[in-house]
Design a protein around this motif. Structure first.
Motif, mmCIF file in Angstrom:
data_model
loop_
_atom_site.group_PDB
_atom_site.id
_atom_site.type_symbol
_atom_site.label_atom_id
_atom_site.label_comp_id
_atom_site.label_asym_id
_atom_site.label_seq_id
_atom_site.Cartn_x
_atom_site.Cartn_y
_atom_site.Cartn_z
ATOM 1 N N LEU A 82 11.452 -0.205 -6.068
ATOM 2 C CA LEU A 82 10.112 -0.816 -6.084
ATOM 3 C C LEU A 82 9.307 -0.366 -4.879
ATOM 4 O O LEU A 82 8.154 -0.774 -4.706
ATOM 5 C CB LEU A 82 10.173 -2.342 -6.160
ATOM 6 C CG LEU A 82 11.007 -3.180 -5.215
ATOM 7 C CD1 LEU A 82 10.650 -3.041 -3.756
ATOM 8 C CD2 LEU A 82 10.926 -4.644 -5.621
ATOM 9 N N THR A 90 7.985 5.628 -9.084
ATOM 10 C CA THR A 90 8.441 4.262 -8.828
ATOM 11 C C THR A 90 8.468 3.544 -10.163
ATOM 12 O O THR A 90 7.415 3.216 -10.722
ATOM 13 C CB THR A 90 7.512 3.518 -7.856
ATOM 14 O OG1 THR A 90 7.422 4.245 -6.626
ATOM 15 C CG2 THR A 90 8.038 2.115 -7.564
ATOM 16 N N ALA A 92 10.064 0.571 -10.693
ATOM 17 C CA ALA A 92 10.261 -0.879 -10.546
ATOM 18 C C ALA A 92 11.195 -1.395 -11.639
ATOM 19 O O ALA A 92 11.075 -2.523 -12.102
ATOM 20 C CB ALA A 92 8.934 -1.629 -10.566
ATOM 21 N N ILE A 207 6.258 -2.943 -5.096
ATOM 22 C CA ILE A 207 5.728 -3.625 -6.268
ATOM 23 C C ILE A 207 5.986 -5.119 -6.131
ATOM 24 O O ILE A 207 7.140 -5.538 -5.980
ATOM 25 C CB ILE A 207 6.376 -3.095 -7.557
ATOM 26 C CG1 ILE A 207 6.216 -1.576 -7.648
ATOM 27 C CG2 ILE A 207 5.774 -3.780 -8.788
ATOM 28 C CD1 ILE A 207 4.790 -1.088 -7.609
#
Length: 465
Positions: A82, A90, A92, A207
């Protein structure tokens, strides 16, 4: 000979300083181990071999020239997926985000690189960090390395970070913790996890799940290592107390004067496995032997109420961030995470505000309570890692002991404390005042000097064959 599978960062740093090995040799060792074992373990979503070797060679050149950057220079680490790293994807933990390329690098990652650390790659996680069991239906659930016969939960949401450290794929890894996402995988995998209090480590470029509750932390072999990493990237004000309690006249009782509160098992908010109860009692006795006063008390809050209110804030804020996409039929989200995110849509503004007010009230209460006790000791998880086949997406979270730490903004430390009769790790949790990372790590280090649970590693010879 140093066993790199269970080596701490501090031991590896000593080896680099002594010329026992180079940073490039360390990086190659862990990259080779990842190559051989991670096909089965699935701890990593991305391995950056070229980048890791480049960073390691730069560290070796600095050291050879007499200009090492500090104690972390040249040491390997992995980061939870994240954290944005410019030019890298990315996810997440989401299949729907598999092509999301980051435009900037998260400050926490930049600070690790500035300290000279060698980034091996990014670790798997629960989608959007929204889950404590560690499951991920689309990108795959990391395999808890302590049972190769029956897949068990790795703990979440920093599932890959916990598995990677436990399996010796990397000596330490970055995680995040909104309701236990550092401490749960640390406990389930038999490693150490340090959750910082809110704002101590900058969360920009990561995130979010719940900006009100999100914190950054580290999973490592020892409390000393977790603190070393925290200090390298920390931005919050204040030092949080000494690394260890003040020196005592009796070196055999280094924690004399420290007051630790513990729960009566009759007051546990949920039933706790007998092996976890036994390990918790044994840990209490260890702290007593180190000189601490361990008192059985009734805490001034209800774990289950805090867990529920924590969940209200998480769901409401997760929907505020992800709600614009979670309903899109063309995007492959895990149904469990989709349901949890969508539950935030049904939370009334009055209920969200009431949860925030209760959050503020409990933070103030916790700060007052910490004037009486230096730490609260609880089990980390109610059970050793359960089989994945027993987990359903609509099951309650395993975070009943850990969510309270986020809700009151405690510093939290997960410590390995034993094994079940079935050979699975069990652990304890210490909760302390906000900004007490150094102090809690001191307690953990004292505990780990007289125990060896944190040095045990799973037998992975079947995977390496």
């Amino acid at each position: 000979m140093l066993d790199l599978t269970s080596a701490s960062l501090t031991a590896l740093a000593a080896g680099l300083a002594a010329g026992t090995f180079t940073s490039r040799q360390l990086a190659d060792h862990y990259l080779d181990r990842i190559r051989r074992l991670d096909g089965a373990l699935n701890a990593f979503v991305l391995v950056d071999e070229a980048g890791a070797r480049h960073l390691a060679e730069a560290a070796d050149r600095r050291r050879a020239a007499g200009y090492p950057l500090g104690p972390l220079d040249g040491l390997p680490i992995a980061v939870k997926d994240l954290c944005d790293i410019r030019g890298q994807v990315t996810t997440a933990g989401s299949h729907a985000w598999r092509e999301r390329v980051a435009q900037e690098t998260a400050p926490v990652v930049s600070r690790l690189v500035a300290a000279g650390m060698v980034l091996l790659g990014k670790t798997q996680m629960v989608e959007f960090a929204f889950g404590g069991w560690g499951t991920n239906p689309h990108l795959g659930t990391p395999l808890n390395p302590w049972d190769l016969a029956e897949p068990r939960i790795p703990g979440g949401s920093s599932s890959g970070s916990g598995v990677a450290v436990a399996a010796g794929l990397v000596p330490a890894a970055l995680g995040s913790d909104t309701g236990g996402s550092v401490r749960i995988p640390a406990t389930a995998n038999g490693v150490t996890g340090l959750k910082t209090s809110r704002g101590r480590i900058e969360a920009a470029g990561t995130i979010p799940l719940s900006p009100t509750l999100d914190t950054i932390g580290f999973l490592a072999r020892t409390a000393e290592d977790a603190l070393l990493l925290t200090e390298a990237v920390r931005t919050g004000a204040g030092q949080g107390g000494p690394v260890t309690p003040a020196p005592q006249a009796d070196p055999a009782r280094p924690l004399a004067g420290i007051r630790i509160a513990a729960l009566d098992p009759a007051d546990y908010p949920v039933p706790v496995h007998a092996d976890v109860r036994s390990a918790t009692v044994a840990a209490e006795e260890t702290f007593r032997a180190l000189g601490a006063s361990v008192e059985t008390v009734r805490v001034p809050f209800d774990f289950l109420r805090l867990m529920t209110a924590n969940g209200v804030i998480i769901a409401a804020e997760a929907y505020a961030y992800h709600g614009g996409q979670i309903d899109e039929p063309g995007l492959r989200f895990g149904e469990g995470v989709r349901t949890r995110v969508l539950s935030g849509r049904a939370i009334a503004a009055s209920d969200y505000l009431a949860a925030l007010a209760y959050h503020a009230e409990m933070q103030a209460l916790w700060r007052r309570w910490c004037g009486q006790y230096h730490a609260l000791l609880t089990p980390g998880l109610a059970d050793p890692a359960v089989p994945l086949s027993d987990v359903a997406e609509d099951m309650s979270s395993p975070a009943v002991f850990t969510r309270a730490g986020n809700f009151v903004d405690a510093t939290g430390l997960a410590l390995p404390a034993g094994f079940s009769q079935g050979g699975l790790p069990v652990g304890i949790q210490l909760l302390g005042a906000p900004a007490s990372e150094r102090f809690l790590a001191g307690l953990g280090s004292a505990f780990q000097r007289v125990t060896d649970w944190h040095l045990r590693t799973p037998d992975l010879r079947a995977l390496a064959a």
